[in-house]
Structure formats: C-alpha cells, structure tokens
Design an enzyme around this catalytic site. Structure first.
Site, short mmCIF file in Angstrom:
data_model
loop_
_atom_site.label_atom_id
_atom_site.label_comp_id
_atom_site.label_asym_id
_atom_site.label_seq_id
_atom_site.Cartn_x
_atom_site.Cartn_y
_atom_site.Cartn_z
N ASP A 134 38.11 55.12 52.39
CA ASP A 134 37.60 54.46 51.14
C ASP A 134 36.39 53.89 52.02
OD1 ASP A 134 36.87 53.97 48.74
OD2 ASP A 134 38.11 52.16 48.66
N TYR A 136 32.19 51.78 51.44
CA TYR A 136 31.59 50.73 50.90
C TYR A 136 30.05 50.94 50.75
CZ TYR A 136 31.33 45.61 50.49
OH TYR A 136 30.96 44.23 49.79
N HIS A 141 26.59 46.78 44.86
CA HIS A 141 27.91 46.25 45.03
C HIS A 141 28.04 45.19 46.17
CE1 HIS A 141 32.14 45.69 44.93
NE2 HIS A 141 32.41 46.31 45.88
N ARG A 150 29.33 34.80 50.84
CA ARG A 150 28.46 34.15 51.98
C ARG A 150 27.12 33.67 51.62
NH1 ARG A 150 30.72 39.07 53.46
NH2 ARG A 150 28.64 40.29 53.19
N GLU A 208 38.11 49.29 40.20
CA GLU A 208 36.62 49.77 41.18
C GLU A 208 36.37 50.98 40.84
OE1 GLU A 208 36.98 49.24 45.43
OE2 GLU A 208 36.98 47.34 45.29
N GLU A 210 34.71 54.25 41.11
CA GLU A 210 34.33 55.00 42.34
C GLU A 210 34.22 56.68 42.13
OE1 GLU A 210 36.36 54.04 46.13
OE2 GLU A 210 36.69 52.06 45.30
N ASP A 242 40.09 52.73 42.35
CA ASP A 242 40.71 52.02 43.52
C ASP A 242 41.13 50.70 43.17
OD1 ASP A 242 42.01 52.05 46.17
OD2 ASP A 242 39.95 50.84 46.86
N ARG A 246 42.41 41.23 44.37
CA ARG A 246 41.27 40.62 45.04
C ARG A 246 41.77 39.33 45.67
NH1 ARG A 246 37.41 44.08 45.27
NH2 ARG A 246 36.65 44.75 43.41
N GLN A 249 43.62 40.26 48.94
CA GLN A 249 42.72 41.21 49.63
C GLN A 249 41.96 39.72 50.39
OE1 GLN A 249 39.72 43.60 47.55
NE2 GLN A 249 38.31 43.81 49.35
N TYR A 253 42.01 40.28 54.39
CA TYR A 253 40.94 41.33 55.10
C TYR A 253 40.20 41.04 56.50
CZ TYR A 253 36.65 38.74 53.73
OH TYR A 253 35.39 37.95 53.64
N LYS A 262 44.76 46.70 48.59
CA LYS A 262 44.30 48.06 48.47
C LYS A 262 45.48 49.07 48.15
CE LYS A 262 39.81 46.99 48.22
NZ LYS A 262 38.91 47.55 47.16
N THR A 266 45.87 53.95 44.05
CA THR A 266 44.38 54.50 43.70
C THR A 266 44.63 55.71 42.74
OG1 THR A 266 43.82 53.96 45.97
CG2 THR A 266 42.40 55.43 44.79
N THR A 360 33.03 51.08 45.38
CA THR A 360 32.53 50.52 44.00
C THR A 360 31.22 50.77 43.97
OG1 THR A 360 34.03 48.68 44.05
CG2 THR A 360 32.18 48.84 42.56
N GLU A 374 32.56 41.61 39.95
CA GLU A 374 30.89 41.18 39.53
C GLU A 374 30.76 40.96 38.29
OE1 GLU A 374 28.73 44.79 42.15
OE2 GLU A 374 30.69 45.33 41.65
#
Length: 429
Positions: A134, A136, A141, A150, A208, A210, A242, A246, A249, A253, A262, A266, A360, A374
């Site tokens: 998978d 990113y 996204h 962040r 997600e 995808e 997917d 959250r 995760q 992560y 995850k 899927t 995503t 989001e």
C-alpha cells in the site's frame, strides 16, 4: 486494430461494462460452484471457460489451451502471459460480443451456458494475491494528515516529494466486495494526554478511497522494472477500500509504520479493468518539476488516469446510501507506474497477482477528501445525513460503497462496486 462499439448483448447507457471495457474477474454459480474466469458485459457475465471450450478463443498467439486457463479459480496464469496476449484476448472477446458477429449471437445453446445474469453469480477474488503493498501517493491527502498531526509548516515529510512512500500490507486479509468487516480491537490511547495504552475495540474506524493495481508479468530477483516499460507489467486496476483503525494506527505507527490498524481488512472490487480499456483516459498528472524526480522515476508519457471516484455511506438505521466524497484518480501525485518502478528499483521481484494500492486519493477541496479522517478533520466536524444521523467515524452496521467510472463518448468504463458492512468487534474485552 478493429474497434467494437456495440454489442448484441443489451447494455444500458450508464453501465460500467460496455463492450469498450471487457474487465476480467472470477465467478461461480449455484449450478456450477467451481470458480472460473469471466468478463462482464452489461448486466451479464460471459463465461470465458465455456466460450473457450466451444473454440471461440482458440487462435490467439501465446494463449495455449484457453479452456484450461479460463477454468482456473484465479487470473494468475492468464496475467503471467504478458500484455500482447491480454490485448489480443480482449480484442477477440469484443469481436465475439459485437452485434455484427454471429458466432455467439446466433448460438442459442451456447448463450444459455455462457451468458449469465450478474444477479445469478457469486464473485470471488480475481487473483491469488501473493503480496500486497500500500502506497501513500496523494499529495493532498498526505498534506492534510501532516497538517493535522504536525502542523502546516511540517506537513510533508522531507522524503515525500522524492519517493512514492509505501508499506507492506497484509495479502491474506484482502477480501472481495460484499464481504463484511468486523471492527478490529487493539491497543490505543484512551485520551490525547495518556501515557499508557488500553486494549479495546477501535472507536475511530475509517475508510480509505484507493485504487489498486495488479502485477501481470513480474521481474526476476535482482532486476528492476524500467519506468518506461512499467505499464506493460500492470494487468489492470480495481477499486480499493483500505479500512483503517485510526486510534490503533496512531499508537503503533512510530517507528515502523502501520500494522494492526490496517491489516484487519482491505476490500477490492471484483472486476479488474485492463489498462488497455483505460488508455483513452490517460492524461498528464500533477506537476513534478519542483523537485524533479530522479531519473529512474521520470516519465516521458502521460501516466495519470481521469477516473471519477465516489464514496457513499449508508449509516446503520438509514435506508439509503448518501455521498460523502467525490474525487478523481488524476489527483494522485505519484503514478501507478512510478509506484511499480520504485518498488522494484532495489531488485525486489514482483510476481503475477501481486497487488499495489495508491493510498488514499484526495483532491484539493473538502468534498474530494478520500477518508473520514480528513472529511471530519480528525473528528472535529461531524457528517450529518439526511435523516439526522451524524458520524465522525464508522459505527457498527454502517455500509460503505465505493464506485468509479471513466467517462467516454457515449459510454463509461466502470469497475462495479467495492462495498462492505461493519460488524461488531468480536474481541473487545
């Protein structure tokens, strides 16, 4: 090359499966429970094993014993034969289905065996998926998620504009559309300021949006797929959801990336749409001039696809699906061919049936965001459905449906549905 634009099989104007498509999938019926290969045309499945046995696919160079290959329970063998065989087979099927061709059209006995209503079939995973990666690869996204966690000044990690970031997913939990998904359990922080985790059912279950791609012909260990030839190694595309926990995760992560948040499920759509069917919808992708990709990732030709994507949710207690996202595959920053080229640049060998997914896909506006994370901005902004039901993340009993279509002149190329329902957690205690 001949062009076939109309079939003797009725096809509605908005169908995902006109004669211009010819996707490949694996199906079974109650009368014949053995999975085998077919293609979709309008509201029907054409059994490729039956028309092969009748000798209608017997003159394709490189396709020896099509009756055996299309009687298999996966597309892996067919995928391994290479793009020239895929192209010629698709063209031969179009010819067989053409309104001007009598071979099948006037053979009532064969039609009875080979042409089956979609409502009468059970769809299976189209391939034996050996590995699943998978990525990113949507800049919008990645930027949104980075801003959330962040801040705006540090949204993208330093490497993001240089490499298609990816992680190794779990092939065993890839399931076909229509498979229910149990809410996962795992470790999570009970509050933002907590220092130690608790164990329990995920409370922030997400989708997600995808698109997945399947490897057809692979590469040997130690060799790589050149970016200019990468398209010839990709058999086709599917829609992907997917599912993501959250809260699980977020705790796990760092430092090695997604794991239990995850790997519980899927979902993919059952029909693989070939790149040949999607070729008319190739366009230039997002600008990659600042910074420019390194030479092994630099493409000479258009590599993005103009495919409209939609996510709908039917909340538990509601009687209808409502749209929460409308996006497009063209928004993706790193193309599927760049993903494959990067995946193999270190000599990693890919095999027929291996699957990659884009990560995503989000567009620049809120209505085009590809995840609830989001859309609700990490749970801050609730989604309100017509009957007053509100959601930040998925609840038990909610159903999710992803669809996609590339819009041609008087026809659409679609994928069918990628759908699933959330069931309660089995192991929350």
């Amino acid at each position: 090359m001949a062009s076939y634009t109309e079939s003797f099989v009725p096809v509605s104007k908005n169908s995902d499966f006109p004669i211009q498509n010819i996707p490949f999938g694996v199906f079974s019926t109650s009368e014949k429970p053995e999975p085998r290969v077919g293609t979709a045309i309008g509201d029907n499945v054409l059994d490729l094993s039956e028309i092969s046995k009748a000798g209608l696919l017997g003159n394709i160079e490189g396709l020896s014993n099509p009756a055996k290959i299309f009687s298999e329970s996966s597309l892996n063998t067919f995928m391994s034969l290479g793009r020239p065989v895929w192209k010629e087979t698709r063209l031969a099927i179009q010819k067989i289905l053409s309104k001007d061709n009598a071979e099948l059209r006037d053979n009532a006995e064969l039609i009875k065996k080979a042409l089956i209503p979609l409502t009468n079939v059970k769809m299976h995973l189209p391939a034996k998926i050996g590995d699943y990666t998978d990525f990113y690869c949507s800049r919008d996204h990645a930027t949104n998620v980075g801003i959330m966690f962040r801040g705006k000044d540090n949204a993208l990690q330093p490497n993001w504009l240089h490499i298609p970031v990816g992680y190794h997913g779990r092939a065993s939990s890839v399931v076909v559309s229509g498979t229910d998904i149990h809410r996962p359990a795992g470790q999570k922080l009970p509050s933002k300021d907590a220092k130690a985790p608790i164990f329990g059912a995920s409370g922030r279950l997400d989708i997600e949006l995808e698109v997945g791609w399947f490897v057809g012909t692979g590469n040997k260990l130690g060799e790589r797929v050149d970016i200019q030839n990468a398209q010839d190694h990709i058999f086709g595309l599917v829609l992907v959801n997917d599912w993501s926990a959250r809260d699980i995760q977020a705790w796990e992560y760092v430092p090695l990336g997604p794991f239990l948040g995850k790997s519980f499920g899927t979902t993919i759509s059952p029909w693989i749409v070939t790149l040949d069917a999607l070729e008319p919808f190739l366009i230039d992708g997002p600008d990659q001039n600042s910074p420019e990709p390194l030479p092994y990732l630099k493409e000479k030709n258009p590599s993005a696809y103009d495919i409209n994507l939609q996510v709908q949710i039917k909340p538990s207690g509601s009687s209808k699906f409502e749209t929460v996202t409308v996006s497009n595959l063209k928004h993706m920053y790193w193309s599927i061919t760049q993903q494959l080229a990067h995946h193999t640049v270190n000599g990693c060998n890919m095999r027929p049936g291996d699957m990659g997914a884009t990560g995503t896909i989000s567009g620049p506006e809120k209505g085009s965001y590809g995840s609830l994370l989001e859309v609700t901005w990490s749970g801050r902004d609730k989604i309100t459905f017509e009957n007053g039901i509100e959601r930040c993340f998925l609840e038990d009993g909610d159903e999710v449906k992803i669809t996609g279509q590339a819009e041609g002149t008087n026809y659409n190329i679609g994928f069918g549905e990628c759908s699933g329902k959330i069931l309660p957690c089995k192991y929350a205690g």
